[in-house]
Structures are given as structure tokens and as C-alpha cells.
Design a protein around this motif. Structure first.
Motif: not given
Length: 504
Positions: A212-224, A68-80
Motif C-alpha cells: 500500500g502506498f499513497n502520497w497522503t499517507g506518506v506525508i501524514t506519517q512523515f508529519a507524525a 512505507w510506514t517505516a520509510i515515511a516515519g524514518t524521514l519524519g523522525i530525522m527531520f524533527g
């Protein structure tokens, strides 16, 4: 001066150790020899570093597993990366460094507001890089801070002095080393997930945690991830302005996007795995552990190569910081952009970042304070990128009076203080404050009321993008664009070599 600048540029292209002749000035069309094909690999290398892997440490710290770190981080990097990629299209169209063009929105002197933020972000990234290397090399090989500064800063400074062409060349060489290096590390990581592979050799010090999955973590990693590449926005035109004027914008945007997002996603995924399995927050120590699992000297080799391929990125930060420093000084005291001025600006930036890095390294809480500082500086950058892109793509649509970026007189078409840009910037920044979420490790420093309501999620950057961009567009509805375009047409009749084309 024009002749000497052309000679310097030609010499650099021929491979001689001549320094770049251009600085904050316009790059004439006959000097634009870069190729579109270089842009994807260039920005791939820009994110293909051990520093980017630390963004992947965020997910596990907020309860995410590596997947989930990889998924959220990838989506965040692509957006930024979308924002930095669109900035890249401005370089060939205008032939100018990024922050000079911002005078159209903020005014000849008003741009100083965002120049401070960009200068300290450039220097701040290098300070964090130096401190990470000081701590890692001291822990591994007992290196003193001054040794790290000498080994890392001196070659990077010389590369920044040589300038644009040589930075591009060393990025190309860096790719040849970093791709097999991080490819091998990734292969070791993937293999260690299989029974009887490197995991049995002790490559991970901790057992793999449960999913491990939680929405707060996903959004935080996405934002990072998103904010990490949004911070690249002030860089991009500095390295695309030597492309031919009629470079296809869509292809350039795609090249920058794919290069920066693919490597960023790769490194974040790798960082998430290393953080979970090795149980360390020191990336160089983690890389040393991976290399040591292969052979007794493998760790030292991996660390040495990781630092070697990182030197061009250090030079890149110095180079862009230099352009920003000269732009800021020129906003109040007219500067003739000679090679000598460039060298002195680079020396200033290097001394600043080296001194601060040594001081912070000696403080037990220095790195935490610096990380907080970078978050705050990002908050200052977000309204700027929104205003700049809105102006370029939706208001002026690529039509600018290039000579007026360098006229300090009050009759400058863009004025000394750009009221619309400054007001939109301040509106966006103020609206971001309730969404601020600033932490020092596990301890809150400032958490705005809206962030607290959402479970301490940082969406200030998103608010700043939307509010500042919208505010600037609405404020510009009263601007007499037909009159400005007619004025630009008359300028271009007298100086056809300074045209910006027909816009978008």
C-alpha cells in the motif's frame, strides 16, 4: 546555598541517594561532570519505548503498508530530530534549563505564553502514557487504575526528585534491558515474515496486506514522526546543561540526532508491523501477543519489562515539567530554587497528571480528547522552537547576559515582555491556523481551508517553523546588537564565571 548545592551534586555523582542541588539556576563550570559519550545512548533510550511504536500505527490507519510506514516515519523522525538536536547544543554553552533561556526572546514574564504549552505537553505525554498502561494492564491482567498509578508514578516521582544524575544513570540501566527486549521482539517480527517461522505459531492474527502506498499517507506519517520529535525540543538542554562548557557543538548535535532518530525510526517501523499484523491499537496487548507466541508466560514478561524500562522516561517528563512549573512561578513571584521547591513542584506535577489520567481513563472518549489536546499543544510549541533557534543561531549567536535571565526588574536587558519574540510567535501561530488538521479518530474536529485543499494533510507545523523564524529574524534587524554585546562584555568583566564565550 551554593555549598549545599555542590555537596548534593557531588554526593549524587558518588552514588549516594542525595537529591540534585540545582534547579532553574545556572550550573557552574566546576559542577559539569557529564560526558559527551552519554548523550547518544541517553536520547536513544528516550525514544526506545512502546509509546513511540504507537506513532507507527498512523501509517496503516491512512493506507500505508509496514514498509512505507517505516520509510515515511524514518524521514519524519530525522527531520524533527534536527530541531531538538540543535536545542541540545544550548545546554553546555549556557548552563541553563531550556525554558529559562527563552526569556531572551519572550521576556522575563512574556515567556509564560510558551511555558503553559510546554508544561501541559510534558504532563500530557505522561497522562497519555498512564492511560495507555491503565487500559492495557486492565485488559491483560485486570489491574485497577490506582494500581497502575502506584506502580508507575511512585518510582518515577522518586527518580525525578533525585534529579539529573540519577535520571542519566537509570537511562543507562534501561538501555541494557530495552535493547535485548526490543531486539528480540524485532527478530521475532522479521522471522515471522519467513515461511515456517513464528508466523505459523500464530504471531499475527491477520494476513499481510497487499503493498500500500499513497502520497497522503506518506506525508501524514512523515508529519507524525517529525512533530513527535519536535515536541522533544523543550527537553533537551535540561539534560545537556551539565556538560562542560566547551563541549564541541557539532559532535553534541550529531550525538543527539543519531540517538533520537535511530531509536525513533526503529520503534515506528516496529509499530507499523504490529498494527497491520496483529490488528490492534493497544500497544501493550500487541506486545503481549508477541511474547505469548514464544511461551505461555512470555507475554506477561514482555509487558513487565516494557513498562520497567519506560519508568525513566516518565521521570524525565516529570523532571522537565517541574523545571517549567518553577520557571513559570518565578516569572511573577521570585523563587529561590532550593531542593524543597523542586520537591513540591514535582509533587504538584505528579498529582496533576495522575488525577487527570484516572479521570480520562474512566471516560470512553477521554483518550481521544487527550490526543487532540496534544496535537493542539504541539501547534503552540512549533513557533517557540522557531523563534528560539533563530535567536540563538542567527541573531544573538549564543551571546547572552546570563544574570539577566534571573532579574525581574524592568531594567532587565531582555525586558519583562519581549515584543519581537511575542509578535513573531503570534504571527506564526495565526498563519498556521488555515493548515490545522485535527481529527478525533476518523471524525474531523477542525480542518483548515488550506489543509482541506491538500487532502486533509497537516502541514501546520512546517508553516509555523518557517513563518515564525523568518518573522523573528526580520523583526530583530532593528535591534541594536552591538550595544547589547558591549553591555554583556561589561557584565562578564565583573562575573567571568558567568560568560557565554564568544558565541558562534
Amino acid at each position: 546555598m551554593q555549598k549545599s548545592q555542590q555537596v548534593s551534586s557531588a554526593a549524587a555523582s558518588a552514588g549516594k541517594l542525595e537529591i540534585e542541588g540545582r534547579s532553574i539556576d545556572f550550573v557552574p563550570h566546576n559542577e559539569r561532570r557529564d560526558k559527551l559519550s552519554t548523550q547518544g545512548p541517553f536520547w536513544f533510550v528516550g525514544n526506545f519505548t512502546f509509546f513511540t511504536t504507537t506513532i507507527g500505527f498512523v501509517g496503516p490507519s491512512v493506507g500505508l503498508n509496514p514498509l512505507w510506514t517505516a520509510i515515511a516515519g524514518t524521514l519524519g523522525i530525522m527531520f524533527g530530530t534536527l530541531f531538538m538536536a540543535f536545542h541540545g547544543s544550548q545546554g553546555p554553552h549556557l548552563g541553563l534549563p531550556q525554558m529559562i533561556q527563552s526569556r531572551a526572546q519572550f521576556g522575563y514574564r512574556g515567556v509564560i505564553l510558551v511555558l503553559f504549552a510546554t508544561l501541559f505537553v510534558f504532563a500530557g505525554f505522561n497522562i497519555v502514557n498512564l492511560v495507555l498502561m491503565m487500559q492495557g494492564l486492565n485488559a491483560l491482567f485486570h489491574w485497577l487504575p490506582i494500581m497502575v498509578v502506584a506502580v508507575v508514578t511512585v518510582p518515577s516521582m522518586l527518580l525525578a526528585i533525585l534529579g539529573h544524575d540519577w535520571i542519566h544513570k537509570t537511562f543507562k540501566w534501561s538501555l541494557y534491558v530495552s535493547l535485548p527486549l526490543y531486539g528480540a521482539i524485532t527478530l521475532a517480527v522479521m522471522t515471522s515474515w519467513l515461511p515456517g517461522a513464528l508466523g505459523a505459531a500464530g504471531i499475527h492474527a491477520q494476513p499481510m496486506p497487499a503493498l500500500g502506498f499513497n502520497w497522503t499517507g506518506v506525508i501524514t506519517q512523515f508529519a507524525a514522526g517529525a512533530s513527535y520529535n519536535i515536541a522533544y525540543a523543550p527537553y533537551v538542554s535540561d539534560y545537556t546543561r551539565y556538560l562542560p562548557k566547551h563541549t564541541r557543538s557539532g559532535l553534541l548535535i550529531l550525538a543527539v540526532f543519531l540517538g533520537a532518530s535511530l531509536s525513533g525510526a526503529w520503534m515506528i517501523a516496529l509499530g507499523g508491523w504490529l498494527s497491520v499484523h496483529l490488528g490492534t491499537a493497544d500497544i501493550l496487548v500487541a506486545l503481549n501477543s508477541v511474547g505469548s507466541a514464544v511461551g505461555t508466560r512470555g507475554g506477561a514478561l514482555v509487558v513487565a519489562l516494557a513498562i520497567l524500562v519506560f519508568l525513566p522516561v516518565i521521570a524525565m517528563n516529570i523532571y522537565s515539567a517541574k523545571l517549567t512549573a518553577i520557571t513559570g512561578w518565578d516569572s511573577f513571584f521570585k523563587v529561590k530554587p532550593t531542593p524543597k521547591v523542586r520537591v513540591w513542584a514535582i509533587v504538584f506535577v505528579v498529582l496533576l497528571q495522575s488525577g487527570v489520567a484516572i479521570f480520562i481513563n474512566s471516560s470512553s472518549s477521554g483518550l481521544s480528547i487527550l490526543n487532540i489536546y496534544l496535537v493542539v499543544m504541539l501547534y503552540f510549541l512549533v513557533p517557540w522552537t522557531a523563534v528560539n533557534l533563530t535567536d540563538y543561531f542567527f541573531v544573538r549567536r549564543g551571546r547572552y547576559a546570563i544574570p539577566h535571565f534571573f532579574l525581574p526588574q524592568k531594567d532587565n536587558i531582555y525586558g519583562l515582555w519581549g515584543r519581537r519574540g511575542l509578535v513573531a510567535y503570534l504571527i506564526g501561530f495565526v498563519m498556521m491556523i488555515p493548515f490545522f488538521c485535527i481529527y478525533n479518530g476518523p471524525d474531523p474536529v477542525f480542518v483548515g481551508p488550506m489543509s482541506r485543499l491538500m487532502g486533509n494533510i497537516d502541514l501546520a507545523w512546517l508553516v509555523g517553523l518557517i513563518v515564525s523564524g523568518t518573522a523573528y529574524y526580520l523583526l530583530c534587524l532593528s535591534h541594536d546588537l552591538p550595544k547589547e554585546r558591549e553591555f554583556i562584555r561589561r557584565i562578564e568583566e565583573h562575573s567571568p564565571h558567568l560568560t557565554t564565550g564568544d558565541g558562534w
